[in-house]
Design a protein around this motif. Structure first.
Motif, PDB file in Angstrom:
ATOM      1  N   THR A 173       0.987  -1.276  -0.035  1.00 55.02           N
ATOM      2  CA  THR A 173      -0.133  -0.023  -0.029  1.00 55.02           C
ATOM      3  C   THR A 173       0.739   1.196   0.067  1.00 55.02           C
ATOM      4  O   THR A 173       2.034   1.376   0.704  1.00 55.02           O
ATOM      5  N   PRO A 174       0.686   2.250  -0.834  1.00 56.43           N
ATOM      6  CA  PRO A 174       1.398   3.596  -0.546  1.00 56.43           C
ATOM      7  C   PRO A 174       0.944   4.227   0.804  1.00 56.43           C
ATOM      8  O   PRO A 174       0.565   5.395   0.608  1.00 56.43           O
ATOM      9  N   VAL A 175       1.588   3.660   1.731  1.00 57.62           N
ATOM     10  CA  VAL A 175       1.516   4.290   3.020  1.00 57.62           C
ATOM     11  C   VAL A 175       1.716   5.887   3.014  1.00 57.62           C
ATOM     12  O   VAL A 175       0.969   6.566   3.629  1.00 57.62           O
ATOM     13  N   VAL A 176       3.060   6.152   2.603  1.00 61.54           N
ATOM     14  CA  VAL A 176       3.443   7.794   2.689  1.00 61.54           C
ATOM     15  C   VAL A 176       2.484   8.666   1.857  1.00 61.54           C
ATOM     16  O   VAL A 176       2.070   9.666   2.539  1.00 61.54           O
ATOM     17  N   ALA A 177       2.029   8.138   0.770  1.00 61.09           N
ATOM     18  CA  ALA A 177       1.053   9.119  -0.189  1.00 61.09           C
ATOM     19  C   ALA A 177      -0.335   9.315   0.615  1.00 61.09           C
ATOM     20  O   ALA A 177      -0.851  10.172   0.775  1.00 61.09           O
ATOM     21  N   LEU A 178      -0.756   7.984   1.183  1.00 61.82           N
ATOM     22  CA  LEU A 178      -1.977   8.257   1.804  1.00 61.82           C
ATOM     23  C   LEU A 178      -1.869   9.007   3.272  1.00 61.82           C
ATOM     24  O   LEU A 178      -2.768   9.874   3.589  1.00 61.82           O
ATOM     25  N   ARG A 179      -0.781   9.052   4.058  1.00 61.31           N
ATOM     26  CA  ARG A 179      -0.629   9.776   5.144  1.00 61.31           C
ATOM     27  C   ARG A 179      -0.496  11.065   4.748  1.00 61.31           C
ATOM     28  O   ARG A 179      -1.158  11.822   5.486  1.00 61.31           O
ATOM     29  N   ASN A 180       0.299  11.591   3.869  1.00 58.73           N
ATOM     30  CA  ASN A 180       0.361  12.836   3.337  1.00 58.73           C
ATOM     31  C   ASN A 180      -1.021  13.647   3.122  1.00 58.73           C
ATOM     32  O   ASN A 180      -1.303  14.615   3.119  1.00 58.73           O
ATOM     33  N   ALA A 181      -1.864  12.769   2.539  1.00 61.59           N
ATOM     34  CA  ALA A 181      -3.298  13.154   1.815  1.00 61.59           C
ATOM     35  C   ALA A 181      -4.171  13.035   3.165  1.00 61.59           C
ATOM     36  O   ALA A 181      -5.382  13.586   3.140  1.00 61.59           O
ATOM     37  N   GLY A 182      -3.703  12.732   4.299  1.00 61.54           N
ATOM     38  CA  GLY A 182      -4.650  12.881   5.473  1.00 61.54           C
ATOM     39  C   GLY A 182      -5.621  11.444   5.556  1.00 61.54           C
ATOM     40  O   GLY A 182      -6.570  11.453   6.314  1.00 61.54           O
ATOM     41  N   VAL A 183      -5.153  10.366   4.726  1.00 63.51           N
ATOM     42  CA  VAL A 183      -6.013   9.151   5.212  1.00 63.51           C
ATOM     43  C   VAL A 183      -5.725   8.624   6.286  1.00 63.51           C
ATOM     44  O   VAL A 183      -4.359   8.190   6.644  1.00 63.51           O
TER      45      VAL A 183
ATOM     46  N   ALA B  77       7.319   7.179  15.076  1.00 64.95           N
ATOM     47  CA  ALA B  77       6.027   7.471  16.036  1.00 64.95           C
ATOM     48  C   ALA B  77       4.896   7.473  15.374  1.00 64.95           C
ATOM     49  O   ALA B  77       3.993   6.945  15.899  1.00 64.95           O
ATOM     50  N   TYR B  78       4.795   7.765  14.013  1.00 64.89           N
ATOM     51  CA  TYR B  78       3.584   7.667  13.029  1.00 64.89           C
ATOM     52  C   TYR B  78       3.286   6.167  12.984  1.00 64.89           C
ATOM     53  O   TYR B  78       2.369   5.782  13.325  1.00 64.89           O
ATOM     54  N   VAL B  79       4.262   5.185  12.704  1.00 64.52           N
ATOM     55  CA  VAL B  79       4.065   3.978  12.771  1.00 64.52           C
ATOM     56  C   VAL B  79       3.404   3.217  14.040  1.00 64.52           C
ATOM     57  O   VAL B  79       2.454   2.353  14.180  1.00 64.52           O
ATOM     58  N   LEU B  80       3.794   3.828  15.132  1.00 63.62           N
ATOM     59  CA  LEU B  80       3.466   3.215  16.367  1.00 63.62           C
ATOM     60  C   LEU B  80       1.988   4.072  16.318  1.00 63.62           C
ATOM     61  O   LEU B  80       1.171   2.911  16.919  1.00 63.62           O
ATOM     62  N   ARG B  81       1.833   4.934  15.826  1.00 64.59           N
ATOM     63  CA  ARG B  81       0.281   5.433  16.232  1.00 64.59           C
ATOM     64  C   ARG B  81      -0.710   4.650  15.113  1.00 64.59           C
ATOM     65  O   ARG B  81      -1.616   4.313  15.326  1.00 64.59           O
TER      66      ARG B  81
END
Length: 414
Positions: free
Chosen positions: A294-304, A345-349
């Motif tokens: 899954t494109p984790v970084v792109a999704l994270r950056n978009a607020g998903v 820290a994000y991965v733990l969240r």
């Protein structure tokens, strides 16, 4: 008070605190609390995090790898093998293997799981029935959500939709789906429509396996936009979770952006499955093999909202695993290149707060007064060390009661 945990670190760079619980909830979170309780734990400066979560796991398929190994390591063979094995499912064997998995989870600090038992003419409702029995059996140690999951498709496997409805009437709390496992794109759309209609009828959330492929050349594996628009049209924003979503990662950024933006608008939660997806994905690539992630970084950056899960434990889809979200998080951090302190820290969240949101329990989750008293005390002095050390779980606490504890005394001899 029922439980008082003293001298625990819940935020790096800040003073140690005490956490007090009563009737399964936190009633105080502050330094130097003057109180007493039926049980007192001195954490001695160890780090604590909210209880870990597994938002996507298949209990009744677990621990089958040695019975019929997947020699090619492909998704096609995994599906074929699992189809043979699940036709032979026996209640007591399912319960025994599932208990082994749940016990692993408890030892590793997991306090809630969303299980995805197959509902189809091959296996029937044995996965749902055993899952509901285990939810009752383990209710003091963890929360177990049960998904009515049509692995074999709905249109392709006549009678499945009626069985899903029966599963919901039995007590399954989530409507599952596997829209790519239909014969045509039109049937994939009908599958999605049927899942949403059933969810609306029973007032349940939706959790679909979606877009599980290396690319989007087959539209059945490019259903994310259709699902997101369906969520918006039906008023199901914030009530839909999608697992896998690997083919989205095969798109170029300009192709993926409109899909990701629509997922964000629909408030859909994404569950990436790094162990399974990277193991099965990219097998046919002769050069520049894809990660199958899954494109984790792109999704994270978009607020998903993005979380992750173990998915399968030691079977044809994933020959490894021990239901340890910190282990999977460490793997994900490597594969997705999430290595900075902020990234870790994000991965733990992802395994805690994000997973709670995806599972619909965010309103009662976290280390705060009034929240459900679920936590893991780690044998390390800093929260930031969780993914670095993969530390032993010194105490696992569910609703203010200790469900697992271990103390390690180490000595290096030179």
């Amino acid at each position: 008070m029922d439980l008082l945990v003293r001298n625990v670190r819940i935020a790096d760079g800040k003073p140690l605190v005490d956490l007090a619980t009563s009737k399964g909830q936190y009633v105080a979170v502050q330094p130097n609390l003057t109180a007493d309780a039926a049980r007192v734990i001195d954490a001695e400066g160890r780090a604590a995090i909210p209880g870990l979560l597994e938002p996507h796991i298949h209990l009744e398929k677990a621990l089958l790898e040695q019975r019929m190994p997947n020699q090619s390591g492909t998704l096609a063979e995994a599906i074929r093998i699992t189809g043979k094995l699940k036709a032979q499912q026996v209640r007591e064997d399912v319960l025994d293997r599932s208990r082994q998995v749940l016990d692993m989870a408890i030892r590793n600090g997991v306090v809630a799981l969303r299980a995805q038992p197959d509902v189809d003419p091959i296996q029937g409702l044995i996965g749902v029935e055993t899952g509901l029995a285990l939810a009752e059996e383990y209710k003091t140690a963890l929360d177990l959500q049960i998904v009515a999951f049509p692995q074999e498709g709905i249109l392709k496997a006549p009678g499945t939709l009626a069985m899903m409805e029966e599963a919901l009437n039995m007590g399954a709390s989530v409507v599952g789906g596997c829209p790519y496992n239909e014969r045509t794109w039109e049937d994939t759309q009908s599958h999605i429509d049927a899942c949403f209609a059933l969810a609306q009828k029973y007032g349940r959330p939706v959790d679909l396996h979606a877009d599980f492929a290396d690319d989007t050349s087959d539209r059945r594996f490019a259903a994310a936009s259709y699902i997101a628009q369906k969520a918006i049209d039906t008023g199901y924003q914030g009530k839909v979770t999608l697992g896998h979503m690997t083919s989205l990662g095969a798109l170029l950024p300009e192709q993926a952006k409109p899909v990701i933006d629509l997922l964000q608008r629909a408030e859909i939660s994404i569950v990436t499955i790094p162990a399974t997806d990277t193991y099965l994905g990219g097998r046919k690539d002769q050069a520049a093999p894809r990660r199958g992630l899954t494109p984790v970084v792109a999704l994270r950056n978009a607020g998903v909202t993005v979380t992750y899960a173990s998915n399968n434990i030691r079977n044809a889809f994933t020959p490894f695993g021990k239901v340890d979200p910190l282990q999977i998080g460490n793997m994900l951090a490597h594969i997705a290149q999430l290595g900075s302190p902020d990234d870790q820290a994000y991965v733990l969240r992802m395994a805690t707060l994000n997973a709670a949101r995806a599972m619909g329990i965010g309103d009662r989750y976290g280390l705060e007064v009034g929240k459900q008293a679920d936590m893991v005390i780690l044998d390390t002095p800093m929260v930031a060390n969780a993914l670095l050390d993969l530390p032993p779980r010194s105490w696992v606490i569910k609703r203010g009661k200790v469900t697992f504890e271990t103390r390690h005394e180490e000595k290096i001899h030179r």
